[in-house]
Design an enzyme around this catalytic site. Structure first.
Site, PDB file in Angstrom:
ATOM      1  CG  HIS A 252       5.589 -11.308  16.878  1.00 24.27           C
ATOM      2  ND1 HIS A 252       6.591 -12.093  16.358  1.00 24.27           N
ATOM      3  CD2 HIS A 252       6.158 -10.624  17.905  1.00 24.27           C
ATOM      4  CE1 HIS A 252       7.697 -11.915  17.044  1.00 24.27           C
ATOM      5  NE2 HIS A 252       7.461 -11.021  17.986  1.00 24.27           N
TER       6      HIS A 252
ATOM      7  CB  THR B 255      -0.951   0.008   1.223  1.00 25.48           C
ATOM      8  OG1 THR B 255      -1.769   1.182   1.189  1.00 25.48           O
ATOM      9  CG2 THR B 255      -0.174  -0.021   2.525  1.00 25.48           C
TER      10      THR B 255
END
Length: 404
Positions: free
Chosen positions: A375, A323
């Protein structure tokens, strides 16, 4: 009599909502004319006429929910619409020498104009007018032939007698309430889900844009002449990201329940802002695409996004997303994941900054890069190394050519 049906939706789309009919019952339509628009939670689909005829019946109205392949109207094939009311005959007209007071003419003329304006409005526009109190006649239309659309009513640009925007008077307090489109509601749902259901972290780095700016400046004319498309920076970032994905497979993977799915292909989504919300069309197999192919693909997707013509298949199945908030002037941000993907790269505005180079202060065009990642799957070490790899490839584009 032919049935007008909604398109066949993919399995991932349960239903849609009719947002606009472009014709009224009794109107003449030609083959391939866009009859209606159906908005799903991913894209707006057009319903086109399969033959010439007359729109004889509207079964599903604006804001009605429709299912895949459901009948929404009926078309009388080969028919011709009834003629409009005849113009007044000559003997019914006032004598040319008769003097008519101006005020006696103004009222019926204005009434006729208002009536015609009302006929030209779609049911969606008329409903929005009733809901918001905004007069469509005061709104600058962006539809075919200057027609006012539902989107125009949702975000109106008002016009004065000279066509300029009317400023709100000082001290006036106004507000309007409009329902979210399905697409924007779905985007909001997915973004909220991403923040709640992933262990999202963001790591940052900065890249010296001078090498690729010089590369672009040197070859942009030859590139455009050879390939028929302009050379931008996004193609270089897509190629750099693809190479980094090859080196760090976890960044190209996704989580499915308790399983990790490692993708053996590279489908990169490029986030595009449209009037209806954020969409992410996907470039397939970017490892096999040239920079010219990427530039053409991005250009085509951007044009379709602006026109609301992206297909559902063009926005599903990506393995990684890029993006670029820099086109709007963003200096730094933390992009939100696009599940089930586990990482997203954020590009930002290029700004000249003083940098220390070999013990000297040099002014360089610098861009901040941000990598948000899940994560649960990607360790911090992998995320940092992945972003550093992109940085190195962009700062040394010859490494892409030499496969270093």
């Amino acid at each position: 009599m032919a049935e007008i049906k909604a398109p066949v939706f993919p399995e991932s789309v349960a239903d849609g909502t009719i947002v606009e009919w472009h014709f009224a019952e009794g109107d003449q339509v030609s083959r391939d004319a866009v009859l209606a628009e159906i908005e799903t939670d991913k894209v707006v689909l057009e319903v086109v006429a399969q033959t010439d005829g007359v729109l004889s019946k509207i079964v599903k109205n604006v804001d009605d929910t429709v299912l895949s392949a459901e009948v929404i109207g009926e078309l009388t094939e080969g028919a011709t619409a009834a003629p409009k009311a005849d113009a007044p005959k000559a003997e019914d007209k006032a004598d040319a020498n008769t003097t008519v007071p101006p005020e006696s003419v103004a009222a019926p003329v204005q009434a006729k104009a208002d009536e015609q304006s009302h006929k030209d409005q779609s049911p969606a526009v008329r409903k929005a007018a009733n809901t918001t109190g905004v007069n469509p006649a005061d709104v600058q239309g962006t539809g075919r032939g200057g027609r006012v659309t539902k989107s125009d009513m949702a975000n109106p640009t008002f016009k004065s007698d000279t066509g300029s925007v009317i400023a709100t008077s000082v001290g006036e307090r106004t507000e309007k309430r409009v329902p979210m489109t399905r697409l924007r509601a779905r985007v909001a749902e997915r973004l909220l889900s991403a923040t709640q259901e992933t262990a999202m972290l963001t790591t940052f780095n900065e890249v010296n844009m001078k090498p690729i700016m010089e590369l672009r400046s040197e070859f942009k004319e030859r590139f455009e002449k050879r390939h028929g498309v302009k050379l931008g920076f996004m193609s270089i970032f897509v190629k750099a990201a693809t190479e980094a994905l090859k080196r760090f497979p976890a960044v190209n993977a996704s989580i499915d329940g308790n399983d990790i799915v490692y993708h053996g292909y590279y489908d990169v989504g490029v986030a595009v802002s449209s009037d209806r919300g954020l969409v992410v069309p996907v470039l397939r197999d970017t490892d096999q695409m040239s920079m010219a192919d990427i530039e053409k693909g991005i250009g085509d997707m951007a044009a379709k996004a602006r026109e609301g013509k992206l297909g559902i298949e063009e926005m599903t199945g990506g393995t990684f997303t890029i993006t670029n908030g820099g086109v709007f002037g963003s200096l730094m941000s933390t992009p939100i994941l696009n599940p089930p993907q586990t990482a997203i790269l954020g590009m930002h505005a290029t700004k000249e900054r003083p940098m220390a180079v070999n013990g000297e202060v040099v002014i360089l065009p610098m861009m901040y890069l941000a990598l948000s990642y899940d994560h649960r799957l990607i360790d911090g070490k992998e995320a940092v190394q992945f972003l550093v790899t992109i940085k190195e490839l962009v700062e040394n584009p010859a490494m892409l050519l030499l496969d270093l």
